[in-house]
Scaffold this active site. Structure first.
Site, PDB file in Angstrom:
ATOM      1  N   THR A 138      -5.275  -3.436   6.494  1.00 22.92           N
ATOM      2  CA  THR A 138      -4.444  -2.870   7.544  1.00 22.92           C
ATOM      3  C   THR A 138      -3.581  -3.930   8.216  1.00 22.92           C
ATOM      4  O   THR A 138      -3.982  -5.098   8.301  1.00 22.92           O
ATOM      5  CB  THR A 138      -5.356  -2.203   8.599  1.00 22.92           C
ATOM      6  OG1 THR A 138      -4.598  -1.927   9.784  1.00 22.92           O
ATOM      7  CG2 THR A 138      -6.522  -3.091   9.015  1.00 22.92           C
ATOM      8  N   ASP A 139      -2.443  -3.506   8.755  1.00 18.66           N
ATOM      9  CA  ASP A 139      -1.588  -4.448   9.504  1.00 18.66           C
ATOM     10  C   ASP A 139      -2.258  -4.892  10.807  1.00 18.66           C
ATOM     11  O   ASP A 139      -1.837  -5.880  11.411  1.00 18.66           O
ATOM     12  CB  ASP A 139      -0.213  -3.824   9.786  1.00 18.66           C
ATOM     13  CG  ASP A 139      -0.253  -2.548  10.619  1.00 18.66           C
ATOM     14  OD1 ASP A 139      -1.360  -2.048  10.936  1.00 18.66           O
ATOM     15  OD2 ASP A 139       0.833  -2.033  10.954  1.00 18.66           O
ATOM     16  N   GLU A 140      -3.304  -4.156  11.244  1.00 21.90           N
ATOM     17  CA  GLU A 140      -3.939  -4.507  12.526  1.00 21.90           C
ATOM     18  C   GLU A 140      -4.620  -5.869  12.492  1.00 21.90           C
ATOM     19  O   GLU A 140      -4.907  -6.445  13.545  1.00 21.90           O
ATOM     20  CB  GLU A 140      -4.955  -3.424  12.944  1.00 21.90           C
ATOM     21  CG  GLU A 140      -4.277  -2.111  13.229  1.00 21.90           C
ATOM     22  CD  GLU A 140      -5.110  -1.141  14.039  1.00 21.90           C
ATOM     23  OE1 GLU A 140      -6.133  -1.537  14.621  1.00 21.90           O
ATOM     24  OE2 GLU A 140      -4.721   0.032  14.094  1.00 21.90           O
ATOM     25  N   TYR A 163     -12.704  -3.063  15.249  1.00 20.55           N
ATOM     26  CA  TYR A 163     -12.265  -2.528  13.948  1.00 20.55           C
ATOM     27  C   TYR A 163     -11.426  -3.549  13.192  1.00 20.55           C
ATOM     28  O   TYR A 163     -11.729  -3.889  12.033  1.00 20.55           O
ATOM     29  CB  TYR A 163     -11.460  -1.230  14.148  1.00 20.55           C
ATOM     30  CG  TYR A 163     -10.617  -0.870  12.936  1.00 20.55           C
ATOM     31  CD1 TYR A 163     -11.214  -0.466  11.745  1.00 20.55           C
ATOM     32  CD2 TYR A 163      -9.216  -0.963  12.971  1.00 20.55           C
ATOM     33  CE1 TYR A 163     -10.449  -0.163  10.614  1.00 20.55           C
ATOM     34  CE2 TYR A 163      -8.450  -0.665  11.856  1.00 20.55           C
ATOM     35  CZ  TYR A 163      -9.070  -0.267  10.685  1.00 20.55           C
ATOM     36  OH  TYR A 163      -8.309   0.030   9.569  1.00 20.55           O
ATOM     37  N   LYS A 167     -12.106  -5.666   9.652  1.00 19.45           N
ATOM     38  CA  LYS A 167     -11.235  -5.600   8.470  1.00 19.45           C
ATOM     39  C   LYS A 167     -10.749  -7.006   8.093  1.00 19.45           C
ATOM     40  O   LYS A 167     -10.665  -7.343   6.913  1.00 19.45           O
ATOM     41  CB  LYS A 167     -10.032  -4.683   8.737  1.00 19.45           C
ATOM     42  CG  LYS A 167     -10.351  -3.204   8.838  1.00 19.45           C
ATOM     43  CD  LYS A 167     -10.900  -2.580   7.561  1.00 19.45           C
ATOM     44  CE  LYS A 167      -9.877  -2.461   6.461  1.00 19.45           C
ATOM     45  NZ  LYS A 167     -10.399  -1.711   5.285  1.00 19.45           N
TER      46      LYS A 167
HETATM   47  P1  NAD Z   1     -11.313   7.580   6.884  1.00 18.42           P
HETATM   48  O1  NAD Z   1     -12.141   7.227   8.065  1.00 18.42           O
HETATM   49  O2  NAD Z   1     -10.549   8.855   6.881  1.00 18.42           O
HETATM   50  O3  NAD Z   1     -12.228   7.598   5.565  1.00 18.42           O
HETATM   51  C1  NAD Z   1     -13.198   6.610   5.318  1.00 18.42           C
HETATM   52  C2  NAD Z   1     -14.053   7.111   4.150  1.00 18.42           C
HETATM   53  O4  NAD Z   1     -15.012   6.076   3.833  1.00 18.42           O
HETATM   54  C3  NAD Z   1     -14.868   8.369   4.469  1.00 18.42           C
HETATM   55  O5  NAD Z   1     -14.769   9.292   3.406  1.00 18.42           O
HETATM   56  C4  NAD Z   1     -16.304   7.867   4.608  1.00 18.42           C
HETATM   57  O6  NAD Z   1     -17.280   8.834   4.248  1.00 18.42           O
HETATM   58  C5  NAD Z   1     -16.294   6.679   3.661  1.00 18.42           C
HETATM   59  N1  NAD Z   1     -17.323   5.681   4.002  1.00 18.42           N
HETATM   60  C6  NAD Z   1     -17.572   5.144   5.228  1.00 18.42           C
HETATM   61  N2  NAD Z   1     -18.603   4.287   5.163  1.00 18.42           N
HETATM   62  C7  NAD Z   1     -19.005   4.248   3.857  1.00 18.42           C
HETATM   63  C8  NAD Z   1     -20.005   3.546   3.148  1.00 18.42           C
HETATM   64  N3  NAD Z   1     -20.839   2.708   3.779  1.00 18.42           N
HETATM   65  N4  NAD Z   1     -20.117   3.732   1.820  1.00 18.42           N
HETATM   66  C9  NAD Z   1     -19.295   4.600   1.165  1.00 18.42           C
HETATM   67  N5  NAD Z   1     -18.339   5.326   1.798  1.00 18.42           N
HETATM   68  C10 NAD Z   1     -18.193   5.156   3.120  1.00 18.42           C
HETATM   69  O7  NAD Z   1     -10.355   6.325   6.652  1.00 18.42           O
HETATM   70  P2  NAD Z   1      -8.818   6.278   6.205  1.00 18.42           P
HETATM   71  O8  NAD Z   1      -7.954   6.458   7.374  1.00 18.42           O
HETATM   72  O9  NAD Z   1      -8.653   7.117   4.999  1.00 18.42           O
HETATM   73  O10 NAD Z   1      -8.718   4.733   5.788  1.00 18.42           O
HETATM   74  C11 NAD Z   1      -9.095   4.317   4.477  1.00 18.42           C
HETATM   75  C12 NAD Z   1      -8.903   2.807   4.373  1.00 18.42           C
HETATM   76  O11 NAD Z   1      -7.540   2.466   4.628  1.00 18.42           O
HETATM   77  C13 NAD Z   1      -9.732   2.010   5.388  1.00 18.42           C
HETATM   78  O12 NAD Z   1     -10.221   0.865   4.735  1.00 18.42           O
HETATM   79  C14 NAD Z   1      -8.721   1.636   6.477  1.00 18.42           C
HETATM   80  O13 NAD Z   1      -9.079   0.424   7.091  1.00 18.42           O
HETATM   81  C15 NAD Z   1      -7.450   1.493   5.663  1.00 18.42           C
HETATM   82  N6  NAD Z   1      -6.190   1.771   6.389  1.00 18.42           N
HETATM   83  C16 NAD Z   1      -6.042   2.925   7.109  1.00 18.42           C
HETATM   84  C17 NAD Z   1      -4.819   3.197   7.733  1.00 18.42           C
HETATM   85  C18 NAD Z   1      -4.596   4.481   8.519  1.00 18.42           C
HETATM   86  O14 NAD Z   1      -3.550   4.624   9.143  1.00 18.42           O
HETATM   87  N7  NAD Z   1      -5.498   5.432   8.503  1.00 18.42           N
HETATM   88  C19 NAD Z   1      -3.768   2.277   7.633  1.00 18.42           C
HETATM   89  C20 NAD Z   1      -3.979   1.091   6.892  1.00 18.42           C
HETATM   90  C21 NAD Z   1      -5.182   0.868   6.266  1.00 18.42           C
HETATM   91  O1  DAU Z   2      -2.014   0.244  11.751  1.00 17.40           O
HETATM   92  C1  DAU Z   2      -2.941   0.744  10.823  1.00 17.40           C
HETATM   93  C2  DAU Z   2      -4.100   1.371  11.564  1.00 17.40           C
HETATM   94  O2  DAU Z   2      -3.600   2.574  12.147  1.00 17.40           O
HETATM   95  C3  DAU Z   2      -5.299   1.669  10.670  1.00 17.40           C
HETATM   96  O3  DAU Z   2      -5.820   0.448  10.202  1.00 17.40           O
HETATM   97  C4  DAU Z   2      -6.381   2.438  11.440  1.00 17.40           C
HETATM   98  O4  DAU Z   2      -7.424   2.800  10.563  1.00 17.40           O
HETATM   99  C5  DAU Z   2      -5.749   3.685  12.014  1.00 17.40           C
HETATM  100  O5  DAU Z   2      -6.699   4.379  12.787  1.00 17.40           O
HETATM  101  C6  DAU Z   2      -4.525   3.336  12.874  1.00 17.40           C
HETATM  102  O6  DAU Z   2      -4.923   2.634  14.079  1.00 17.40           O
HETATM  103  P1  DAU Z   2      -4.258   2.978  15.513  1.00 17.40           P
HETATM  104  O7  DAU Z   2      -5.188   2.551  16.566  1.00 17.40           O
HETATM  105  O8  DAU Z   2      -2.846   2.518  15.571  1.00 17.40           O
HETATM  106  O9  DAU Z   2      -4.209   4.590  15.354  1.00 17.40           O
HETATM  107  P2  DAU Z   2      -4.556   5.794  16.352  1.00 17.40           P
HETATM  108  O10 DAU Z   2      -4.107   7.047  15.685  1.00 17.40           O
HETATM  109  O11 DAU Z   2      -5.929   5.721  16.877  1.00 17.40           O
HETATM  110  O12 DAU Z   2      -3.554   5.502  17.577  1.00 17.40           O
HETATM  111  C7  DAU Z   2      -2.157   5.420  17.375  1.00 17.40           C
HETATM  112  C8  DAU Z   2      -1.531   5.106  18.741  1.00 17.40           C
HETATM  113  O13 DAU Z   2      -1.696   6.239  19.593  1.00 17.40           O
HETATM  114  C9  DAU Z   2      -2.173   3.937  19.451  1.00 17.40           C
HETATM  115  O14 DAU Z   2      -1.181   3.210  20.152  1.00 17.40           O
HETATM  116  C10 DAU Z   2      -3.132   4.594  20.457  1.00 17.40           C
HETATM  117  C11 DAU Z   2      -2.413   5.903  20.789  1.00 17.40           C
HETATM  118  N1  DAU Z   2      -3.297   7.036  21.126  1.00 17.40           N
HETATM  119  C12 DAU Z   2      -4.288   7.354  20.240  1.00 17.40           C
HETATM  120  C13 DAU Z   2      -5.157   8.386  20.508  1.00 17.40           C
HETATM  121  C14 DAU Z   2      -6.258   8.732  19.536  1.00 17.40           C
HETATM  122  C15 DAU Z   2      -3.117   7.766  22.292  1.00 17.40           C
HETATM  123  O15 DAU Z   2      -2.181   7.482  23.068  1.00 17.40           O
HETATM  124  N2  DAU Z   2      -3.967   8.798  22.548  1.00 17.40           N
HETATM  125  C16 DAU Z   2      -4.994   9.134  21.716  1.00 17.40           C
HETATM  126  O16 DAU Z   2      -5.757  10.082  22.038  1.00 17.40           O
END
Ligand code: NAD
Ligand code: DAU
Length: 352
Positions: A138-140, A163, A167
């Site tokens: 992730t970019d975070e 988190y 990562k």
């Molecule tokens: P998500 O939370 O929707 O899904 C995570 C999945 O991993 C779930 O299906 C869960 O059951 C499984 N899991 C959790 N712990 C496990 C374990 N111990 N063993 C096997 N499976 C397990 O997550 P997502 O949003 O789909 O993100 C997927 C990946 O992409 C993550 O690694 C996250 O850091 C990365 N990522 C997410 C975003 C975003 O915006 N959501 C952006 C950049 C990177």
């Molecule tokens: O940048 C990549 C990341 O993006 C991934 O690595 C993470 O898995 C993914 O969850 C996401 O992280 P963020 O913290 O940016 O996403 P989130 O959807 O939780 O929040 C997006 C923005 O919205 C953030 O600035 C917080 C704000 N927010 C979020 C929630 C849930 C609110 O203002 N209100 C809310 O209730």
């Protein structure tokens, strides 16, 4: 979708283990592979935590060459046996605890899954030997930006939440596996994803779901934190490009040049649904809230022959329509666990 890449691949997966394929991005990735890579054998390995949902992959059951296995990435011996039995040559690692707010409430599970789990998976893969391992990151991990500039692959790692720190820890363990063992790891770092099957704890599905129910929309702080949004299918295509075309030991940033302040996203959702702005509630800020993310993905575009294809206008309209049409999927998630989490995270913020 037609064949997305112009140049020939450097690595052609024959049997791939996808971890976390019942989650948001993993399920979209698996669906893309089954569509775009016929003949590839695919094992979806997922522990089915609160974020994993069999309903998100129900349509994949019975597909040729596809197998779902419920299991934990921390179980090294079990994973090693599966890799051996199935002759896996490629691992794409999505499985993680993924929500920043949950990591603020309780960080230990993030260390167990994201740090220990990634090393356990690396250990299994090192034992058996695979040709490619993609660490989906992730970019975070880069921390927070001021008003100018973008994250490049050279930006120092400065994670700010439990988190993102977990990562970053996982990314460094992958880097170490490459440097110590010559293990063929490719790391991708993507910006915020949106699209179908995203758990409604994240901003976009949470706001759509609550607006549809005429419930208050909790916006953290002043609503001016900026995120750089990419459609999940564009991210999935980039991860596939990294598996096939990425150079081991390299990091690739993934993004779509699409920055938005949170409040503007919330207003856009309300407008699209014909709901009033009076639903917006500014609430107490997320502790340590990163102000701005913006990603420079020039390297991925150049080296992986990849580019995002879905405009935000089209992607967000499709996403809102998807959640409107999938009330059954949403209600399957609004369980006791979800309500308990919502109460724990938001009750004290609402009093701001
Ligand atoms: P998500 O939370 O929707 O899904 C995570 C999945 O991993 C779930 O299906 C869960 O059951 C499984 N899991 C959790 N712990 C496990 C374990 N111990 N063993 C096997 N499976 C397990 O997550 P997502 O949003 O789909 O993100 C997927 C990946 O992409 C993550 O690694 C996250 O850091 C990365 N990522 C997410 C975003 C975003 O915006 N959501 C952006 C950049 C990177
Ligand atoms: O940048 C990549 C990341 O993006 C991934 O690595 C993470 O898995 C993914 O969850 C996401 O992280 P963020 O913290 O940016 O996403 P989130 O959807 O939780 O929040 C997006 C923005 O919205 C953030 O600035 C917080 C704000 N927010 C979020 C929630 C849930 C609110 O203002 N209100 C809310 O209730």
């Amino acid at each position: 979708m037609s064949q997305p890449f112009a140049d020939p691949p450097r690595h052609t997966p024959r049997c791939m283990l996808v971890t976390g394929g019942a989650g948001f991005i993993g399920s979209n990735f698996v669906r893309l592979l089954l569509r775009e890579r016929p003949g590839l054998r695919l094992i979806n390995y997922d522990a089915l935590t609160y974020a994993g949902n069999l309903r998100s992959i129900a349509d994949l059951d019975g597909h040729d060459g596809y197998l779902f296995v419920r299991g934990d990435i921390c179980e090294t011996e079990r994973v090693a046996a599966l890799l051996r039995e199935q002759r896996v040559d490629t691992i794409v690692h999505f499985a993680a605890e993924s929500h920043v707010d949950r990591s603020i409430l309780a960080g230990a599970e993030f260390v167990r899954t994201n740090v220990v789990g990634t090393q356990s998976l690396l250990d299994a893969a090192l034992q058996v030997g695979v040709e490619r391992f993609v660490q989906v990151s992730t970019d975070e991990v880069y921390g927070s930006l001021g008003p100018e500039g973008r994250f490049t692959e050279e930006t120092p790692l400065q994670p700010n939440s439990p988190y993102s720190a977990s990562k970053a820890g996982a990314d460094l363990l992958c880097r170490a596996a490459f440097h110590t063992h010559g293990f063929p790891v490719v790391i991708t770092r993507c910006s915020n994803n949106y699209g179908p099957y995203q758990f409604p704890e994240k901003l976009i599905p949470l706001m759509i779901m609550r607006a549809l129910a005429d419930e208050a929309l909790p916006v953290y702080g002043d609503g001016m934190n900026v995120r750089d949004w990419i459609h999940v299918e564009d991210h999935a295509a980039a991860v596939l490009a990294a598996a096939e075309r990425g150079r081991p030991g390299e990091v690739y940033n993934i993004g779509a040049d699409n920055e938005w302040p949170n409040i503007e996203i919330v207003r856009l959702i309300l407008r699209s649904l014909g709901k009033p702005e009076s639903l917006i509630r500014f609430v107490k800020d997320r502790p340590g809230h990163d102000r701005r993310y913006a990603i420079d993905s020039a390297k991925a575009r150049r080296e992986l022959s990849w580019a995002p294809r879905i405009s935000f206008e089209e992607g967000i309209a499709r996403t809102i329509a998807w959640y409107r049409e999938h009330g059954d999927w949403l209600s399957s998630i609004i369980t006791g666990e979800y309500r308990e989490y919502y109460e724990k995270n938001y009750a004290h913020k609402m009093q701001a």
